[in-house]
Design a protein around this motif. Structure first.
Motif, short mmCIF file in Angstrom:
data_model
loop_
_atom_site.label_atom_id
_atom_site.label_comp_id
_atom_site.label_asym_id
_atom_site.label_seq_id
_atom_site.Cartn_x
_atom_site.Cartn_y
_atom_site.Cartn_z
N ALA A 170 -14.07 6.02 23.00
CA ALA A 170 -14.40 5.96 24.39
C ALA A 170 -15.68 5.59 24.97
N ARG A 171 -16.47 5.44 23.99
CA ARG A 171 -18.00 4.76 24.60
C ARG A 171 -18.20 3.40 23.91
N GLY A 172 -17.10 2.87 23.24
CA GLY A 172 -17.47 1.53 22.82
C GLY A 172 -18.06 1.46 21.55
N ASN A 173 -18.12 2.41 20.78
CA ASN A 173 -18.72 2.52 19.56
C ASN A 173 -17.68 2.09 18.30
N GLN A 174 -18.35 1.42 17.34
CA GLN A 174 -17.26 1.36 16.35
C GLN A 174 -16.76 2.59 15.48
N VAL A 175 -15.52 2.55 15.01
CA VAL A 175 -15.07 3.56 14.32
C VAL A 175 -14.99 3.27 12.79
N ALA A 176 -14.90 4.17 12.05
CA ALA A 176 -14.39 4.10 10.57
C ALA A 176 -13.05 4.60 10.25
N ILE A 177 -12.58 3.76 9.20
CA ILE A 177 -11.04 4.13 8.78
C ILE A 177 -11.22 4.81 7.24
N SER A 178 -10.57 5.88 7.28
CA SER A 178 -10.51 6.89 6.23
C SER A 178 -8.87 6.81 5.56
N VAL A 179 -8.95 6.59 4.36
CA VAL A 179 -7.79 6.50 3.68
C VAL A 179 -7.71 7.58 2.41
N ALA A 180 -6.74 8.37 2.49
CA ALA A 180 -6.77 9.74 1.50
C ALA A 180 -5.25 9.79 0.66
N SER A 181 -5.44 10.36 -0.50
CA SER A 181 -4.12 10.59 -1.16
C SER A 181 -4.25 11.96 -1.86
N PRO A 182 -3.35 12.79 -2.06
CA PRO A 182 -3.48 14.04 -2.72
C PRO A 182 -4.02 13.82 -4.23
N MET A 183 -4.68 14.95 -4.39
CA MET A 183 -5.40 15.01 -5.73
C MET A 183 -4.28 15.29 -6.83
N ALA A 184 -3.46 15.62 -6.47
CA ALA A 184 -2.24 16.11 -7.31
C ALA A 184 -1.75 15.13 -8.35
N GLN A 185 -1.80 14.13 -7.82
CA GLN A 185 -1.52 12.75 -8.68
C GLN A 185 -2.57 12.88 -9.84
N ILE A 186 -3.62 13.45 -9.91
CA ILE A 186 -4.61 13.13 -10.93
C ILE A 186 -4.59 14.69 -11.72
N THR A 187 -4.61 15.57 -10.88
CA THR A 187 -4.90 17.09 -11.51
C THR A 187 -3.29 17.64 -12.19
N ASP A 188 -2.32 16.93 -11.59
CA ASP A 188 -0.97 17.47 -12.27
C ASP A 188 -0.98 16.76 -13.96
N PRO A 189 -1.25 15.38 -13.96
CA PRO A 189 -1.31 14.93 -15.52
C PRO A 189 -2.53 15.45 -16.28
#
Length: 501
Positions: A170-189
């Protein structure tokens, strides 16, 4: 009342129960050797397999996490371009707390503003922004990677990148993009891998314990045979038993050492029995003669029939000679059975003696025993390391032999040069076939059995020469007679740092 000094530790209670460590060590020492070897093998394999399994699990975890981070980072680069219109339409305005993005992607995508507000994909659960995400949104960092939990408690791996585009807060400031994925695809194996590694480790430990027990049993079989042999010897005193020794390993060396020990013990016992039998045989003759003579003297006194003076004097002389023969025999036996006197320093405890002085002293005794003989001597200085009494006894025995077998008014030649003592007589000599036996205990030449002696003199000479590191030899002399050669290592001058004995 006595007081303990300040700071002193209390004394342990008498009879206190041992700790767990002591009890375990005691139980371990009570186990058979093969069980201990199997246990040590199993423990060693368990540690090795556990370390390998842990390293495998950690490397796999790090590699999977690294691959996921690379994928999320690449998605964070690509998503703004793919869904620019949707992002602009939804988020190019003040973001409400429940803002949602309808983006067809399997990842959780969020826009993070500088004040920590997030705009999340419509069908995904919101992930609270972390400090590192806000720092990226504020331009303080280019990228942030971390693991956190979404609002529904699911563990998520998040990559946040700075966004340079038309979307602002709203103040014209730049933003950041977050991309997330569940850790289950690592912890399960990883959980499955941990279970597999645990099973493999258990099988490896059991296999190692079984193999260790088998190897210990196979490797200790010679030790069992050795134990049985030792127990058999202790039970039956049978020293003829031998253990097969094959190869060059420690067990084979131990078996050969045991065989050598039993052979040496058997030889020592045989020599002891032979010495006792020979001593008994040699003692029987003078004792019988002595008893006969004493019986005659006693019977004469008891019956009142006095013996003629000549016969009585002959009997007394015979008794005196036989007693002297017994005393000489007992002295020779004591000399043969005596252990060399060596101190803690071993050979260094044996004194240095002047061999020429010992020979000179023995020559004076020999001249008294053979007053009609021409005994000549040429003695060079020579110092040896030996027991003085034993060495003098050996030299005296050599000279006594020369005196005993020399003819009336004969000659005995004695020479000492560079450690070799030569004693040469002009008697009848020793037949060639009898020379190999002259140093045997109680052996006497058939021609000398009527002469006084115990048959131990040359045995004492050989024993003394061996203990001093030298040699002794008897040989036929040129022109008749016998020549004795006693060679002893030493020097023409005594060591400056040692007293002469």
């Amino acid at each position: 009342m006595s007081q303990e000094p300040a700071g002193s530790a209390p004394a342990p209670a008498t009879g206190a129960r041992p700790g767990l460590k002591e009890r375990v060590a005691h139980r371990y020492r009570q186990l058979p050797l093969r069980s201990r070897l199997a246990m040590l093998t199993a423990v060693a394999v368990a540690i090795a397999v556990a370390a390998s399994a842990a390293a495998c699990w950690l490397v796999t975890r790090d590699r999977l996490t690294e691959q996921l981070d690379e994928t999320l980072s690449q998605q964070a680069k690509d998503i703004p371009g793919q869904y620019a219109e949707a992002l602009r339409a939804k988020c190019n305005s003040p973001l409400p707390g429940d803002a949602r993005l309808q983006l067809p992607t399997p990842y959780t995508i969020q826009i993070v503003t500088a004040d920590g507000t997030v705009c999340t994909s419509w069908e995904k659960t919101r992930i609270p922004a972390q400090g590192s995400d806000v720092a990226v949104a504020r331009g303080q960092a280019e990228e942030a990677t971390h693991t956190t939990r979404s609002n529904d408690g699911q563990e998520m791996r998040v990559v946040t990148r700075a966004y340079r585009g038309p979307i602002t807060d709203a103040r014209g400031n730049q933003v950041a993009i977050s991309v997330a994925s569940p850790m289950a695809q690592i912890t399960d194996p990883l959980s499955q891998l941990a279970l597999i590694l645990l099973i493999v480790t258990g099988i490896g430990v059991l296999g190692a314990a079984t193999a260790g027990l088998w190897v210990a049993r196979a490797g200790l079989t010679p030790v069992d045979r050795l134990t049985e042999a030792v127990e058999h010897v202790a039970r039956t005193e049978d020293l003829t038993i031998r253990i097969p020794a094959e190869g060059e390993d420690e067990i084979a060396r131990l078996s050969r050492s045991f065989n050598s020990m039993t052979a040496a013990l058997a030889s020592s016992r045989d020599l002891q029995q032979q010495l006792i039998a020979d001593a008994g045989h040699e003692l029987r003759t003078p004792l019988t003669s002595l008893r006969t003579n004493i019986d005659l003297l006693v019977r004469s006194e008891q019956s009142g029939r006095q013996l003629p003076p000549g016969d009585k004097e002959a009997l007394l002389s015979s008794v005196k000679a036989q007693m002297g023969e017994l005393a000489a025999l007992i002295g020779d036996l004591q000399e043969l059975s005596r252990t060399p006197e060596t101190g803690p320093g071993g050979a260094a405890a044996v004194p240095v003696v002047a061999l020429h002085d010992i020979v000179d002293s023995a020559l004076r005794r020999a001249r008294l025993r053979g007053p009609t003989l021409d005994i000549t001597a040429e003695l060079d200085p020579w110092y040896v390391r030996a027991e003085p009494a034993a060495l003098e006894r050996a030299v005296v025995n050599l000279l006594d032999n020369a005196v005993k077998f020399s003819p009336e008014a004969g000659a005995v030649e004695v020479a000492l040069h560079k450690g070799e003592l030569r004693v040469r007589d002009h008697g009848p000599g020793i037949p060639e076939e009898e020379l190999p036996h002259v140093f045997e205990r109680f052996w006497r030449s058939p021609s000398a059995r009527s002469l006084p002696g115990s048959g131990l003199g040359l045995s004492i000479v050989a024993r003394t020469a061996y203990q001093a590191g030298g040699t002794v030899e008897l040989r036929a002399a040129a022109g008749g007679g016998t020549e004795a050669l006693l060679s002893l290592p030493g020097a023409a001058t005594p060591p400056p740092d040692l007293p002469v004995g």
